[in-house]
Design a protein around this motif. Structure first.
Motif, PDB file in Angstrom:
ATOM      1  N   ARG A  70       0.826  -1.216   0.000  1.00  0.00           N
ATOM      2  CA  ARG A  70       0.000   0.000   0.000  1.00  0.00           C
ATOM      3  C   ARG A  70       0.853   1.256   0.000  1.00  0.00           C
ATOM      4  O   ARG A  70       0.491   2.274  -0.598  1.00  0.00           O
ATOM      5  CB  ARG A  70      -0.944  -0.028   1.208  1.00  0.00           C
ATOM      6  N   ARG A  71       2.010   1.194   0.654  1.00  0.00           N
ATOM      7  CA  ARG A  71       2.879   2.364   0.759  1.00  0.00           C
ATOM      8  C   ARG A  71       3.975   2.390  -0.310  1.00  0.00           C
ATOM      9  O   ARG A  71       4.844   3.263  -0.282  1.00  0.00           O
ATOM     10  CB  ARG A  71       3.509   2.408   2.154  1.00  0.00           C
ATOM     11  N   GLY A  72       3.951   1.450  -1.235  1.00  0.00           N
ATOM     12  CA  GLY A  72       4.866   1.483  -2.369  1.00  0.00           C
ATOM     13  C   GLY A  72       6.283   1.050  -2.068  1.00  0.00           C
ATOM     14  O   GLY A  72       7.230   1.496  -2.728  1.00  0.00           O
ATOM     15  N   ARG A  73       6.459   0.138  -1.112  1.00  0.00           N
ATOM     16  CA  ARG A  73       7.788  -0.374  -0.771  1.00  0.00           C
ATOM     17  C   ARG A  73       7.923  -1.812  -1.270  1.00  0.00           C
ATOM     18  O   ARG A  73       7.022  -2.636  -1.048  1.00  0.00           O
ATOM     19  CB  ARG A  73       8.012  -0.375   0.742  1.00  0.00           C
ATOM     20  N   ALA A  74       9.041  -2.108  -1.901  1.00  0.00           N
ATOM     21  CA  ALA A  74       9.315  -3.475  -2.316  1.00  0.00           C
ATOM     22  C   ALA A  74       9.717  -4.293  -1.089  1.00  0.00           C
ATOM     23  O   ALA A  74      10.453  -3.810  -0.226  1.00  0.00           O
ATOM     24  CB  ALA A  74      10.428  -3.508  -3.351  1.00  0.00           C
ATOM     25  N   HIS A  75       9.237  -5.529  -1.009  1.00  0.00           N
ATOM     26  CA  HIS A  75       9.569  -6.357   0.141  1.00  0.00           C
ATOM     27  C   HIS A  75       9.988  -7.753  -0.313  1.00  0.00           C
ATOM     28  O   HIS A  75       9.537  -8.255  -1.346  1.00  0.00           O
ATOM     29  CB  HIS A  75       8.387  -6.444   1.117  1.00  0.00           C
ATOM     30  N   HIS A  76      10.874  -8.375   0.483  1.00  0.00           N
ATOM     31  CA  HIS A  76      11.441  -9.674   0.136  1.00  0.00           C
ATOM     32  C   HIS A  76      10.971 -10.781   1.062  1.00  0.00           C
ATOM     33  O   HIS A  76      10.840 -11.930   0.643  1.00  0.00           O
ATOM     34  CB  HIS A  76      12.971  -9.632   0.187  1.00  0.00           C
ATOM     35  N   THR A  77      10.756 -10.468   2.339  1.00  0.00           N
ATOM     36  CA  THR A  77      10.492 -11.506   3.317  1.00  0.00           C
ATOM     37  C   THR A  77       9.934 -10.879   4.584  1.00  0.00           C
ATOM     38  O   THR A  77       9.843  -9.654   4.702  1.00  0.00           O
ATOM     39  CB  THR A  77      11.795 -12.286   3.631  1.00  0.00           C
ATOM     40  N   THR A  78       9.550 -11.731   5.513  1.00  0.00           N
ATOM     41  CA  THR A  78       9.160 -11.309   6.858  1.00  0.00           C
ATOM     42  C   THR A  78      10.044 -12.071   7.842  1.00  0.00           C
ATOM     43  O   THR A  78      10.687 -13.061   7.474  1.00  0.00           O
ATOM     44  CB  THR A  78       7.680 -11.622   7.151  1.00  0.00           C
ATOM     45  N   PRO A  79      10.076 -11.656   9.100  1.00  0.00           N
ATOM     46  CA  PRO A  79      10.930 -12.371  10.058  1.00  0.00           C
ATOM     47  C   PRO A  79      10.635 -13.864  10.160  1.00  0.00           C
ATOM     48  O   PRO A  79      11.554 -14.690  10.138  1.00  0.00           O
ATOM     49  CB  PRO A  79      10.651 -11.646  11.380  1.00  0.00           C
ATOM     50  N   ALA A  80       9.362 -14.236  10.259  1.00  0.00           N
ATOM     51  CA  ALA A  80       9.032 -15.658  10.401  1.00  0.00           C
ATOM     52  C   ALA A  80       9.453 -16.460   9.182  1.00  0.00           C
ATOM     53  O   ALA A  80       9.795 -17.649   9.297  1.00  0.00           O
ATOM     54  CB  ALA A  80       7.535 -15.823  10.664  1.00  0.00           C
ATOM     55  N   GLU A  81       9.437 -15.829   8.013  1.00  0.00           N
ATOM     56  CA  GLU A  81       9.884 -16.515   6.800  1.00  0.00           C
ATOM     57  C   GLU A  81      11.400 -16.598   6.718  1.00  0.00           C
ATOM     58  O   GLU A  81      11.950 -17.582   6.207  1.00  0.00           O
ATOM     59  CB  GLU A  81       9.341 -15.777   5.566  1.00  0.00           C
ATOM     60  N   ALA A  82      12.097 -15.576   7.221  1.00  0.00           N
ATOM     61  CA  ALA A  82      13.553 -15.494   7.053  1.00  0.00           C
ATOM     62  C   ALA A  82      14.326 -16.298   8.093  1.00  0.00           C
ATOM     63  O   ALA A  82      15.426 -16.795   7.806  1.00  0.00           O
ATOM     64  CB  ALA A  82      13.986 -14.024   7.119  1.00  0.00           C
ATOM     65  N   LEU A  83      13.799 -16.438   9.293  1.00  0.00           N
ATOM     66  CA  LEU A  83      14.574 -17.040  10.379  1.00  0.00           C
ATOM     67  C   LEU A  83      14.976 -18.496  10.132  1.00  0.00           C
ATOM     68  O   LEU A  83      16.107 -18.884  10.477  1.00  0.00           O
ATOM     69  CB  LEU A  83      13.805 -16.915  11.694  1.00  0.00           C
ATOM     70  N   PRO A  84      14.133 -19.352   9.569  1.00  0.00           N
ATOM     71  CA  PRO A  84      14.564 -20.740   9.372  1.00  0.00           C
ATOM     72  C   PRO A  84      15.832 -20.883   8.541  1.00  0.00           C
ATOM     73  O   PRO A  84      16.656 -21.774   8.800  1.00  0.00           O
ATOM     74  CB  PRO A  84      13.359 -21.381   8.677  1.00  0.00           C
ATOM     75  N   ALA A  85      16.033 -20.009   7.542  1.00  0.00           N
ATOM     76  CA  ALA A  85      17.258 -20.060   6.741  1.00  0.00           C
ATOM     77  C   ALA A  85      18.490 -19.700   7.562  1.00  0.00           C
ATOM     78  O   ALA A  85      19.620 -19.999   7.148  1.00  0.00           O
ATOM     79  CB  ALA A  85      17.138 -19.123   5.539  1.00  0.00           C
ATOM     80  N   LEU A  86      18.281 -19.090   8.718  1.00  0.00           N
ATOM     81  CA  LEU A  86      19.378 -18.743   9.624  1.00  0.00           C
ATOM     82  C   LEU A  86      19.546 -19.797  10.719  1.00  0.00           C
ATOM     83  O   LEU A  86      20.317 -19.601  11.658  1.00  0.00           O
ATOM     84  CB  LEU A  86      19.120 -17.379  10.262  1.00  0.00           C
ATOM     85  N   GLY A  87      18.809 -20.894  10.594  1.00  0.00           N
ATOM     86  CA  GLY A  87      18.882 -21.946  11.606  1.00  0.00           C
ATOM     87  C   GLY A  87      18.121 -21.627  12.871  1.00  0.00           C
ATOM     88  O   GLY A  87      18.414 -22.182  13.932  1.00  0.00           O
ATOM     89  N   ILE A  88      17.118 -20.752  12.763  1.00  0.00           N
ATOM     90  CA  ILE A  88      16.362 -20.313  13.937  1.00  0.00           C
ATOM     91  C   ILE A  88      14.896 -20.663  13.743  1.00  0.00           C
ATOM     92  O   ILE A  88      14.273 -20.306  12.736  1.00  0.00           O
ATOM     93  CB  ILE A  88      16.508 -18.794  14.152  1.00  0.00           C
ATOM     94  N   ASP A  89      14.342 -21.379  14.694  1.00  0.00           N
ATOM     95  CA  ASP A  89      12.911 -21.636  14.724  1.00  0.00           C
ATOM     96  C   ASP A  89      12.225 -20.370  15.230  1.00  0.00           C
ATOM     97  O   ASP A  89      12.569 -19.872  16.309  1.00  0.00           O
ATOM     98  CB  ASP A  89      12.626 -22.809  15.663  1.00  0.00           C
ATOM     99  N   PRO A  90      11.270 -19.808  14.486  1.00  0.00           N
ATOM    100  CA  PRO A  90      10.594 -18.601  14.985  1.00  0.00           C
ATOM    101  C   PRO A  90      10.021 -18.752  16.388  1.00  0.00           C
ATOM    102  O   PRO A  90       9.932 -17.773  17.129  1.00  0.00           O
ATOM    103  CB  PRO A  90       9.483 -18.385  13.949  1.00  0.00           C
ATOM    104  N   ALA A  91       9.680 -19.979  16.781  1.00  0.00           N
ATOM    105  CA  ALA A  91       9.148 -20.202  18.128  1.00  0.00           C
ATOM    106  C   ALA A  91      10.203 -19.976  19.199  1.00  0.00           C
ATOM    107  O   ALA A  91       9.861 -19.843  20.386  1.00  0.00           O
ATOM    108  CB  ALA A  91       8.588 -21.616  18.235  1.00  0.00           C
TER     109      ALA A  91
END
Length: 271
Positions: A70-91
């Motif tokens: 809505r505000r015209g910003r390009a986005h790639h991911t959210t924290p819950a989506e990005a954390l597993p690739a870092l070896g981190i369970d969002p929980a």
């Protein structure tokens, strides 16, 4: 000794301009030009806590994809989506530090319904007050996100503080104000015995402190200047490294992470 590692995750970007980004840019007598702006959230991990421990802290949670659209910003991911690739369970995220309550910093707190939220009392009080509805403040917040802050406090998941708070070993929160009434900075002592200063929006771009140029969005200008002075003092200390909140230069001043080009290892400054 603290065993903290610190990562910056670039989750979005846009192209803005110098005139839009710096307060009264015309004072500098320079032509306007395009300016790249990155959007980050940050991950602090206590490597001594072990997997499944309570050693993962997020600093801010970015903007929600629908709000970014809505505000015209390009986005790639959210924290819950990005954390597993870092070896981190969002929980495993036990704590979220909210540096300030603008829409691009608290947009995904709903992804972590059990995490403790930590912010300054001045920040919470302001954004839940009638003053926050005035146009020049309301433009930078989302009512639904402020409502989630209120709900979290009703659930006893909000920790408020004034001035300074030791969050965990080697993690200090310092209230500075300026950009917003209760803007805070996070200073992290790392496993490499360095100090990484997550300035968030107390320092959108390095040039603000290095060239004494305030950002365009400001609640209290003298406090913003004082924050720059504090950050410059920190930058002059041995093994202390500033991390600007929106500057693409962050990815040049620190090492890339194996997880990909949008993840930067702030524990490893480039020579």
């Amino acid at each position: 000794m603290a065993k903290n590692s610190v990562l910056a995750v670039r989750y979005g970007h846009r192209v803005t301009s110098y005139a839009e980004s710096y307060l009264n840019y015309r004072l500098y007598g320079e032509p306007d030009a395009d300016l790249d702006i990155d959007y980050y959230f940050w991950v602090i991990r206590d490597e001594g806590a072990g997997r499944g421990g309570s050693g993962v802290t997020l600093v801010d949670t970015g903007f929600a994809p629908d709000v970014g659209d809505r505000r015209g910003r390009a986005h790639h991911t959210t924290p819950a989506e990005a954390l597993p690739a870092l070896g981190i369970d969002p929980a495993d995220v036990s704590t979220i530090v909210i540096t300030h309550a603008h829409w691009d910093h608290i947009g995904n707190i709903g992804q972590f319904p059990r995490a403790q939220l930590v912010l300054t009392e001045a920040e919470y009080d302001f954004w839940t007050s009638p003053m926050a509805a005035r146009a020049h403040f309301a433009a930078h917040s989302e009512p639904d996100e402020i409502a989630l802050l209120r709900k979290a406090r009703e659930e006893n998941r909000v920790t408020l503080f004034n001035s300074q708070l030791t969050l965990a070993p080697g993690v200090e929160l310092v209230e500075v104000g300026g950009h917003t009434p209760g803007q805070l900075i996070v200073a992290v002592t790392t496993a490499a015995a360095s100090t990484v200063v997550l300035a968030s929006d107390a320092l959108h771009f390095y040039a603000e402190a290095e060239r004494d140029r305030p950002f365009a969005i400001v609640a209290e200008l003298p406090a913003m200047y004082r924050a720059y002075d504090l950050l410059n003092d920190w930058a002059g200390q041995q093994a202390t490294y500033l991390v600007a909140g929106h500057d693409p230069l962050v990815r040049q001043r620190f090492a890339a992470h194996p997880a990909g080009p949008d993840v930067t290892d702030l524990t490893v400054p480039r020579a």
